[in-house]
Design a protein around this motif. Structure first.
Motif, PDB file in Angstrom:
ATOM      1  N   PRO A  22      -9.449   5.477   2.597  1.00  0.00           N
ATOM      2  CA  PRO A  22      -9.578   4.168   3.547  1.00  0.00           C
ATOM      3  C   PRO A  22      -7.928   3.963   4.732  1.00  0.00           C
ATOM      4  O   PRO A  22      -8.565   3.596   5.354  1.00  0.00           O
ATOM      5  CB  PRO A  22      -9.569   3.195   2.477  1.00  0.00           C
ATOM      6  N   ILE A  23      -6.929   4.011   3.996  1.00  0.00           N
ATOM      7  CA  ILE A  23      -5.557   3.909   5.212  1.00  0.00           C
ATOM      8  C   ILE A  23      -6.029   4.860   6.462  1.00  0.00           C
ATOM      9  O   ILE A  23      -5.527   4.668   6.509  1.00  0.00           O
ATOM     10  CB  ILE A  23      -5.076   4.278   4.025  1.00  0.00           C
ATOM     11  N   ILE A  24      -6.437   5.878   6.134  1.00  0.00           N
ATOM     12  CA  ILE A  24      -6.553   7.128   6.915  1.00  0.00           C
ATOM     13  C   ILE A  24      -7.378   6.477   8.247  1.00  0.00           C
ATOM     14  O   ILE A  24      -7.186   6.369   9.286  1.00  0.00           O
ATOM     15  CB  ILE A  24      -6.931   8.402   6.450  1.00  0.00           C
TER      16      ILE A  24
ATOM     17  N   THR B  17       0.014   8.316  13.580  1.00  0.00           N
ATOM     18  CA  THR B  17       0.537   9.709  13.294  1.00  0.00           C
ATOM     19  C   THR B  17       0.551   9.781  11.639  1.00  0.00           C
ATOM     20  O   THR B  17       0.490   8.773  10.956  1.00  0.00           O
ATOM     21  CB  THR B  17       1.916  10.173  14.205  1.00  0.00           C
ATOM     22  N   PRO B  18       0.366  11.479  10.982  1.00  0.00           N
ATOM     23  CA  PRO B  18       0.188  11.499   9.938  1.00  0.00           C
ATOM     24  C   PRO B  18       1.684  11.167   9.356  1.00  0.00           C
ATOM     25  O   PRO B  18       2.223  10.635   8.277  1.00  0.00           O
ATOM     26  CB  PRO B  18       0.111  13.138  10.136  1.00  0.00           C
ATOM     27  N   ASN B  19       2.707  10.721   9.780  1.00  0.00           N
ATOM     28  CA  ASN B  19       4.272  10.577   9.672  1.00  0.00           C
ATOM     29  C   ASN B  19       4.485   9.377   9.493  1.00  0.00           C
ATOM     30  O   ASN B  19       4.668   8.388   8.596  1.00  0.00           O
ATOM     31  CB  ASN B  19       5.744  10.871  10.742  1.00  0.00           C
ATOM     32  N   GLU B  20       3.347   8.133  10.211  1.00  0.00           N
ATOM     33  CA  GLU B  20       3.257   6.741  10.378  1.00  0.00           C
ATOM     34  C   GLU B  20       2.753   6.285   8.890  1.00  0.00           C
ATOM     35  O   GLU B  20       2.760   5.552   8.102  1.00  0.00           O
ATOM     36  CB  GLU B  20       3.230   6.321  11.993  1.00  0.00           C
ATOM     37  N   ILE B  21       1.310   7.156   9.161  1.00  0.00           N
ATOM     38  CA  ILE B  21       0.672   6.819   7.816  1.00  0.00           C
ATOM     39  C   ILE B  21       1.084   6.940   6.562  1.00  0.00           C
ATOM     40  O   ILE B  21       1.122   6.837   5.308  1.00  0.00           O
ATOM     41  CB  ILE B  21      -0.710   7.445   7.678  1.00  0.00           C
ATOM     42  N   GLU B  22       2.325   8.954   6.204  1.00  0.00           N
ATOM     43  CA  GLU B  22       3.339   8.700   4.959  1.00  0.00           C
ATOM     44  C   GLU B  22       3.770   7.313   4.724  1.00  0.00           C
ATOM     45  O   GLU B  22       3.685   6.828   3.582  1.00  0.00           O
ATOM     46  CB  GLU B  22       3.813  10.100   4.726  1.00  0.00           C
ATOM     47  N   SER B  23       4.463   7.165   5.540  1.00  0.00           N
ATOM     48  CA  SER B  23       5.754   5.684   5.976  1.00  0.00           C
ATOM     49  C   SER B  23       4.931   4.275   5.131  1.00  0.00           C
ATOM     50  O   SER B  23       5.198   3.941   4.520  1.00  0.00           O
ATOM     51  CB  SER B  23       6.182   5.283   7.374  1.00  0.00           C
TER      52      SER B  23
ATOM     53  N   VAL C 104       1.746   4.036   3.112  1.00  0.00           N
ATOM     54  CA  VAL C 104       1.689   4.808   1.593  1.00  0.00           C
ATOM     55  C   VAL C 104       2.355   4.587   1.106  1.00  0.00           C
ATOM     56  O   VAL C 104       2.508   3.760  -0.050  1.00  0.00           O
ATOM     57  CB  VAL C 104       1.226   6.447   1.820  1.00  0.00           C
ATOM     58  N   ARG C 105       4.140   4.918   1.616  1.00  0.00           N
ATOM     59  CA  ARG C 105       4.936   5.103   0.941  1.00  0.00           C
ATOM     60  C   ARG C 105       5.440   2.992   0.675  1.00  0.00           C
ATOM     61  O   ARG C 105       6.163   2.967   0.066  1.00  0.00           O
ATOM     62  CB  ARG C 105       6.692   6.103   1.447  1.00  0.00           C
ATOM     63  N   SER C 106       5.473   2.400   1.431  1.00  0.00           N
ATOM     64  CA  SER C 106       5.737   0.836   1.729  1.00  0.00           C
ATOM     65  C   SER C 106       5.302   0.240   0.353  1.00  0.00           C
ATOM     66  O   SER C 106       5.626  -0.540  -0.085  1.00  0.00           O
ATOM     67  CB  SER C 106       5.550   0.282   2.956  1.00  0.00           C
ATOM     68  N   TYR C 107       4.102   1.093   0.235  1.00  0.00           N
ATOM     69  CA  TYR C 107       3.467   0.352  -1.172  1.00  0.00           C
ATOM     70  C   TYR C 107       2.716   1.096  -2.302  1.00  0.00           C
ATOM     71  O   TYR C 107       2.994   0.823  -3.094  1.00  0.00           O
ATOM     72  CB  TYR C 107       2.193   0.511  -0.101  1.00  0.00           C
ATOM     73  N   PHE C 108       3.010   2.611  -2.578  1.00  0.00           N
ATOM     74  CA  PHE C 108       2.910   3.364  -3.528  1.00  0.00           C
ATOM     75  C   PHE C 108       4.611   4.612  -3.332  1.00  0.00           C
ATOM     76  O   PHE C 108       4.741   4.820  -2.995  1.00  0.00           O
ATOM     77  CB  PHE C 108       1.682   4.176  -3.011  1.00  0.00           C
ATOM     78  N   THR C 109       4.349   4.539  -4.975  1.00  0.00           N
ATOM     79  CA  THR C 109       5.478   5.588  -5.231  1.00  0.00           C
ATOM     80  C   THR C 109       4.304   5.979  -5.810  1.00  0.00           C
ATOM     81  O   THR C 109       4.764   6.358  -7.374  1.00  0.00           O
ATOM     82  CB  THR C 109       6.672   4.606  -6.044  1.00  0.00           C
ATOM     83  N   GLU C 110       5.043   7.617  -5.884  1.00  0.00           N
ATOM     84  CA  GLU C 110       4.220   8.718  -6.797  1.00  0.00           C
ATOM     85  C   GLU C 110       5.573  10.379  -6.678  1.00  0.00           C
ATOM     86  O   GLU C 110       5.599  10.224  -6.037  1.00  0.00           O
ATOM     87  CB  GLU C 110       2.833   8.875  -6.667  1.00  0.00           C
ATOM     88  N   GLU C 111       5.479  10.339  -7.887  1.00  0.00           N
ATOM     89  CA  GLU C 111       6.805  11.352  -8.150  1.00  0.00           C
ATOM     90  C   GLU C 111       6.244  12.742  -7.079  1.00  0.00           C
ATOM     91  O   GLU C 111       6.738  13.884  -6.643  1.00  0.00           O
ATOM     92  CB  GLU C 111       6.795  12.049  -9.891  1.00  0.00           C
ATOM     93  N   TRP C 112       4.604  13.307  -7.665  1.00  0.00           N
ATOM     94  CA  TRP C 112       3.787  13.775  -6.703  1.00  0.00           C
ATOM     95  C   TRP C 112       4.106  14.189  -4.716  1.00  0.00           C
ATOM     96  O   TRP C 112       4.378  15.217  -4.723  1.00  0.00           O
ATOM     97  CB  TRP C 112       3.026  14.634  -6.856  1.00  0.00           C
ATOM     98  N   PHE C 113       4.367  13.301  -4.307  1.00  0.00           N
ATOM     99  CA  PHE C 113       4.156  12.940  -2.514  1.00  0.00           C
ATOM    100  C   PHE C 113       5.065  14.099  -2.259  1.00  0.00           C
ATOM    101  O   PHE C 113       5.441  13.896  -1.448  1.00  0.00           O
ATOM    102  CB  PHE C 113       4.882  11.446  -2.271  1.00  0.00           C
ATOM    103  N   ASP C 114       7.026  13.673  -3.436  1.00  0.00           N
ATOM    104  CA  ASP C 114       7.834  15.187  -2.684  1.00  0.00           C
ATOM    105  C   ASP C 114       8.176  16.648  -2.686  1.00  0.00           C
ATOM    106  O   ASP C 114       8.744  17.371  -2.119  1.00  0.00           O
ATOM    107  CB  ASP C 114       9.258  14.328  -2.710  1.00  0.00           C
TER     108      ASP C 114
ATOM    109  N   ILE D   3      -2.416  13.985   3.622  1.00  0.00           N
ATOM    110  CA  ILE D   3      -3.122  12.792   4.772  1.00  0.00           C
ATOM    111  C   ILE D   3      -3.561  13.907   6.436  1.00  0.00           C
ATOM    112  O   ILE D   3      -4.759  13.928   6.514  1.00  0.00           O
ATOM    113  CB  ILE D   3      -1.339  12.035   5.147  1.00  0.00           C
ATOM    114  N   ARG D   4      -2.970  14.938   6.094  1.00  0.00           N
ATOM    115  CA  ARG D   4      -3.386  15.382   7.474  1.00  0.00           C
ATOM    116  C   ARG D   4      -4.445  16.578   6.648  1.00  0.00           C
ATOM    117  O   ARG D   4      -5.715  16.289   7.679  1.00  0.00           O
ATOM    118  CB  ARG D   4      -2.392  17.023   8.078  1.00  0.00           C
ATOM    119  N   SER D   5      -4.793  16.921   6.103  1.00  0.00           N
ATOM    120  CA  SER D   5      -5.750  18.210   5.647  1.00  0.00           C
ATOM    121  C   SER D   5      -7.373  16.787   5.527  1.00  0.00           C
ATOM    122  O   SER D   5      -8.074  16.756   6.169  1.00  0.00           O
ATOM    123  CB  SER D   5      -5.931  17.800   3.555  1.00  0.00           C
TER     124      SER D   5
END
Length: 70
Positions: free
Chosen positions: A15-17, A24-30, A32-42, A59-61
């Protein structure tokens, strides 16, 4: 399975995408990271191209599956 706040990652990300089709994927990533934190992100694997982390790759997929291009 990757989770975000105990929900499947794709059910949170899609839904966010869809709302951020001009981002851009990087903007979407930023975002998502501003609202959620998960260990697997990195985390990364050899199959991810370049320096993509799992979050950016997911996100790209999803964007590719939804035929969202910039």
């Amino acid at each position: 399975m990757f989770l975000i706040n105990n929900s499947p990652a794709n059910s949170v990300l899609e839904p966010i995408i869809n709302l951020m089709t001009e981002a851009t994927p990087n903007e979407i990533e930023s975002y998502v990271r501003s609202y959620f934190t998960e260990e697997w992100f990195d985390t990364t694997t050899p199959s991810l191209r370049g320096n993509d982390n799992r979050l950016n790759h997911r996100i790209r997929s999803i964007r590719a599956r939804l035929n969202i291009t910039l």
